[in-house]
Design a protein around this motif. Structure first.
Motif, PDB file in Angstrom:
ATOM      1  N   ASP A   1      -6.721  -5.554  -4.986  1.00 12.49           N
ATOM      2  CA  ASP A   1      -5.911  -5.260  -3.797  1.00 12.49           C
ATOM      3  C   ASP A   1      -6.108  -3.825  -3.312  1.00 12.49           C
ATOM      4  O   ASP A   1      -5.422  -3.381  -2.391  1.00 12.49           O
ATOM      5  CB  ASP A   1      -4.430  -5.541  -4.053  1.00 12.49           C
ATOM      6  N   GLY A   2      -7.051  -3.104  -3.912  1.00 13.52           N
ATOM      7  CA  GLY A   2      -7.372  -1.746  -3.474  1.00 13.52           C
ATOM      8  C   GLY A   2      -8.746  -1.702  -2.851  1.00 13.52           C
ATOM      9  O   GLY A   2      -9.138  -2.609  -2.119  1.00 13.52           O
ATOM     10  N   GLY A   3      -9.490  -0.637  -3.151  1.00 14.72           N
ATOM     11  CA  GLY A   3     -10.843  -0.556  -2.633  1.00 14.72           C
ATOM     12  C   GLY A   3     -11.265   0.855  -2.282  1.00 14.72           C
ATOM     13  O   GLY A   3     -10.556   1.839  -2.536  1.00 14.72           O
ATOM     14  N   MET A   4     -12.436   0.954  -1.666  1.00  8.38           N
ATOM     15  CA  MET A   4     -13.004   2.259  -1.329  1.00  8.38           C
ATOM     16  C   MET A   4     -12.220   2.942  -0.209  1.00  8.38           C
ATOM     17  O   MET A   4     -12.426   4.133   0.046  1.00  8.38           O
ATOM     18  CB  MET A   4     -14.474   2.118  -0.919  1.00  8.38           C
TER      19      MET A   4
ATOM     20  N   LEU B   1     -11.895  -4.812   1.238  1.00  5.75           N
ATOM     21  CA  LEU B   1     -12.479  -4.621   2.568  1.00  5.75           C
ATOM     22  C   LEU B   1     -13.597  -5.618   2.837  1.00  5.75           C
ATOM     23  O   LEU B   1     -14.288  -6.062   1.910  1.00  5.75           O
ATOM     24  CB  LEU B   1     -13.028  -3.194   2.698  1.00  5.75           C
ATOM     25  N   CYS B   2     -13.783  -5.943   4.097  1.00  4.19           N
ATOM     26  CA  CYS B   2     -14.835  -6.875   4.492  1.00  4.19           C
ATOM     27  C   CYS B   2     -16.133  -6.117   4.738  1.00  4.19           C
ATOM     28  O   CYS B   2     -16.610  -5.986   5.883  1.00  4.19           O
ATOM     29  CB  CYS B   2     -14.412  -7.661   5.732  1.00  4.19           C
ATOM     30  N   THR B   3     -16.712  -5.577   3.687  1.00  6.43           N
ATOM     31  CA  THR B   3     -17.992  -4.898   3.728  1.00  6.43           C
ATOM     32  C   THR B   3     -18.615  -4.966   2.348  1.00  6.43           C
ATOM     33  O   THR B   3     -17.909  -4.839   1.336  1.00  6.43           O
ATOM     34  CB  THR B   3     -17.865  -3.429   4.176  1.00  6.43           C
ATOM     35  N   VAL B   4     -19.930  -5.156   2.296  1.00  8.24           N
ATOM     36  CA  VAL B   4     -20.618  -5.218   1.000  1.00  8.24           C
ATOM     37  C   VAL B   4     -20.600  -3.876   0.291  1.00  8.24           C
ATOM     38  O   VAL B   4     -20.933  -3.786  -0.893  1.00  8.24           O
ATOM     39  CB  VAL B   4     -22.076  -5.695   1.169  1.00  8.24           C
ATOM     40  N   ASN B   5     -20.209  -2.820   1.007  1.00 12.50           N
ATOM     41  CA  ASN B   5     -20.161  -1.490   0.395  1.00 12.50           C
ATOM     42  C   ASN B   5     -18.922  -1.275  -0.471  1.00 12.50           C
ATOM     43  O   ASN B   5     -18.864  -0.306  -1.231  1.00 12.50           O
ATOM     44  CB  ASN B   5     -20.193  -0.408   1.480  1.00 12.50           C
TER      45      ASN B   5
ATOM     46  N   ILE C   1     -12.091   5.802   3.103  1.00 12.29           N
ATOM     47  CA  ILE C   1     -12.111   5.498   4.548  1.00 12.29           C
ATOM     48  C   ILE C   1     -10.808   4.756   4.883  1.00 12.29           C
ATOM     49  O   ILE C   1     -10.797   3.541   5.121  1.00 12.29           O
ATOM     50  CB  ILE C   1     -13.360   4.698   4.936  1.00 12.29           C
ATOM     51  N   SER C   2      -9.739   5.516   4.935  1.00 12.54           N
ATOM     52  CA  SER C   2      -8.384   4.969   4.910  1.00 12.54           C
ATOM     53  C   SER C   2      -8.066   3.980   6.028  1.00 12.54           C
ATOM     54  O   SER C   2      -7.264   3.064   5.840  1.00 12.54           O
ATOM     55  CB  SER C   2      -7.363   6.119   4.963  1.00 12.54           C
ATOM     56  N   LEU C   3      -8.648   4.136   7.192  1.00  7.80           N
ATOM     57  CA  LEU C   3      -8.263   3.318   8.345  1.00  7.80           C
ATOM     58  C   LEU C   3      -9.127   2.079   8.524  1.00  7.80           C
ATOM     59  O   LEU C   3      -8.843   1.251   9.388  1.00  7.80           O
ATOM     60  CB  LEU C   3      -8.296   4.170   9.619  1.00  7.80           C
ATOM     61  N   PHE C   4     -10.179   1.930   7.726  1.00  5.57           N
ATOM     62  CA  PHE C   4     -11.066   0.781   7.895  1.00  5.57           C
ATOM     63  C   PHE C   4     -10.347  -0.501   7.498  1.00  5.57           C
ATOM     64  O   PHE C   4      -9.746  -0.596   6.446  1.00  5.57           O
ATOM     65  CB  PHE C   4     -12.325   0.971   7.052  1.00  5.57           C
ATOM     66  N   LEU C   5     -10.374  -1.493   8.369  1.00  3.94           N
ATOM     67  CA  LEU C   5      -9.741  -2.797   8.212  1.00  3.94           C
ATOM     68  C   LEU C   5      -8.217  -2.728   8.382  1.00  3.94           C
ATOM     69  O   LEU C   5      -7.525  -3.709   8.160  1.00  3.94           O
ATOM     70  CB  LEU C   5     -10.099  -3.456   6.877  1.00  3.94           C
TER      71      LEU C   5
ATOM     72  N   THR D   1       1.980   2.497   2.999  1.00  7.83           N
ATOM     73  CA  THR D   1       2.173   2.857   4.400  1.00  7.83           C
ATOM     74  C   THR D   1       1.217   2.084   5.305  1.00  7.83           C
ATOM     75  O   THR D   1      -0.006   2.224   5.174  1.00  7.83           O
ATOM     76  CB  THR D   1       1.947   4.366   4.608  1.00  7.83           C
ATOM     77  N   PRO D   2       1.725   1.258   6.218  1.00  3.33           N
ATOM     78  CA  PRO D   2       0.859   0.527   7.145  1.00  3.33           C
ATOM     79  C   PRO D   2       0.047   1.497   8.019  1.00  3.33           C
ATOM     80  O   PRO D   2       0.489   2.622   8.303  1.00  3.33           O
ATOM     81  CB  PRO D   2       1.845  -0.283   7.995  1.00  3.33           C
TER      82      PRO D   2
END
Length: 390
Positions: A278-281, A317-321, A353-357, A380-381
């Motif tokens: 539920d987290g990510g880069m 996130l919806c990215t292979v990275n 990259i806090s705002l991605f997605l 925080t949304p």
């Protein structure tokens, strides 16, 4: 924090969450001061972790502020203005004017260019503020000024902007004592030039040595205690009798933080097991953008240590990275298990990259044995930041 405390936090507060252990932080500052000498000041670069500056304000001599946003955080946190060093490669007229007009108690400003020096002169004179200024010497990049520019400025006289010393920073994660020795020699040479060419002997020297922190299991091990002992000798070689302050960020706070993220899905594609969290880069970024390239210091709750399988841990996130760790050795990982990323107390929570997605920012907690857990920020949304105004 022990394992049980982290497990309790994960259950009570949920994931994704950062926890900063203030007891570890205090012990770390005490250890650094004992190692380098208590006569040497410490300036905390607050960009490393803006969430714990209240605690660090009481433990260090200064806080380095590099943007109007960081300055606002200090104001809202009630940090004494005299402890601030207003630094940064970009200082505009409006922000500098506001600080000199409304906050006369600010301790120190830096000048990283001739134009910054002119701005400081202009508004200190306009508002009749006597300010202390450090001139930053460049190490060959976009930061600071050349020695010739500094010497030219030092030949001026100004009633309000008083040049009290020099600031020098040349990078981070330096594991080479030889490189640090060469830097000390360069500083000594520069100080000699200042004295011979414009009869200037600085009262203060703020030096950012960029001391190293180990994030990954594969990192070359070194004895930190022996390293600091040798570094102390290097500092002693400086031909400087004034106030020496070390600017440190990562070296102070990395060890006080952990990041918690939960396994929410497990799948196997072409023979590789993927664990989605539920987290990510967007939440965590270790030094050098090295996510997935190495295995960080981490563990699982409950303990799944073993070599039965090697999984790839991915974010939401919806990215292979968005890969946090490749080939992480575990024994039967399950949904709901929590990954605990260690040494996450510096930069990790702000470099993502806090705002991605448009996913929410993680919860931020602090912890000490005396006061327990405190919620610094709830999840925080970010949709309001990514909404176009029609």
């Amino acid at each position: 924090m022990d394992r049980e405390t982290i497990q309790y936090a994960a259950k009570k507060y949920g994931t994704p969450t950062y926890i900063f252990d203030l007891d570890i932080l205090k012990r770390r500052v005490e250890y650094i001061k004992e190692s380098i000498g208590k006569n040497i000041g410490i300036c905390f670069a607050m960009k490393a972790n803006p969430f714990i500056i209240k605690t660090l304000s009481a433990l260090t001599e200064r806080l380095e502020v590099c943007s109007p946003g960081e300055f606002s955080v200090c104001v809202k946190s009630g940090i004494p203005m005299e402890k601030l060093v207003i630094s940064g490669v970009y200082k505009n007229d409006d922000d500098t004017q506001m600080m000199l007009r409304d906050y006369p108690d600010i301790g120190t400003y830096t000048a990283e260019s001739v134009s910054q020096w002119e701005i400081l002169k202009k508004y200190s004179e306009e508002y009749g503020r006597k300010i202390n200024v450090l001139l930053r010497l460049t190490s060959g990049n976009q930061f600071g000024m050349t020695k010739d520019e500094i010497i030219e400025i030092l030949r001026e006289n100004n009633e309000f902007a008083s040049i009290v010393g020099i600031q020098y920073f040349s990078g981070t994660q330096k594991t080479s004592l030889k490189r640090l020795t060469r830097e000390a020699e360069k500083i000594n040479e520069f100080l000699s030039e200042l004295k011979s060419q414009c009869n200037f002997v600085p009262k203060e020297l703020e030096y950012g040595p960029g001391l190293p922190v180990s994030y990954f299991r594969e990192d070359k091990k070194f004895n930190e205690k022996e390293f600091l002992c040798e570094f102390k000798n290097i500092l002693a070689s400086l031909n400087f009798d004034g106030k020496l302050t070390l600017e440190l960020g990562r070296f102070i706070t990395a060890s006080c933080g952990v990041y918690l993220t939960k396994a929410v899905d497990i799948k196997s594609n072409r023979g590789q097991t993927y664990c989605i969290t539920d987290g990510g880069m967007n939440h965590i970024s270790y030094y050098g953008q090295s996510m997935a390239m190495k295995i960080p210091y981490m563990e699982t709750i409950p303990d799944r240590s073993g070599e039965n399988e090697h999984i790839t841990i991915c974010g939401a996130l919806c990215t292979v990275n968005d890969i946090l760790v490749k080939q992480y050795p575990v024994n039967e990982i399950q949904k709901g298990d929590v990954f605990v990323f260690k040494n996450a107390g510096a930069y990790c929570m702000t470099e993502g990259i806090s705002l991605f997605l448009t996913r929410a920012l993680p919860r931020i907690l602090t912890y000490s044995q005396k006061t327990g857990f405190s919620v610094i920020r709830e999840q925080t949304p970010t949709d309001f930041l990514n909404t176009s105004i029609i």
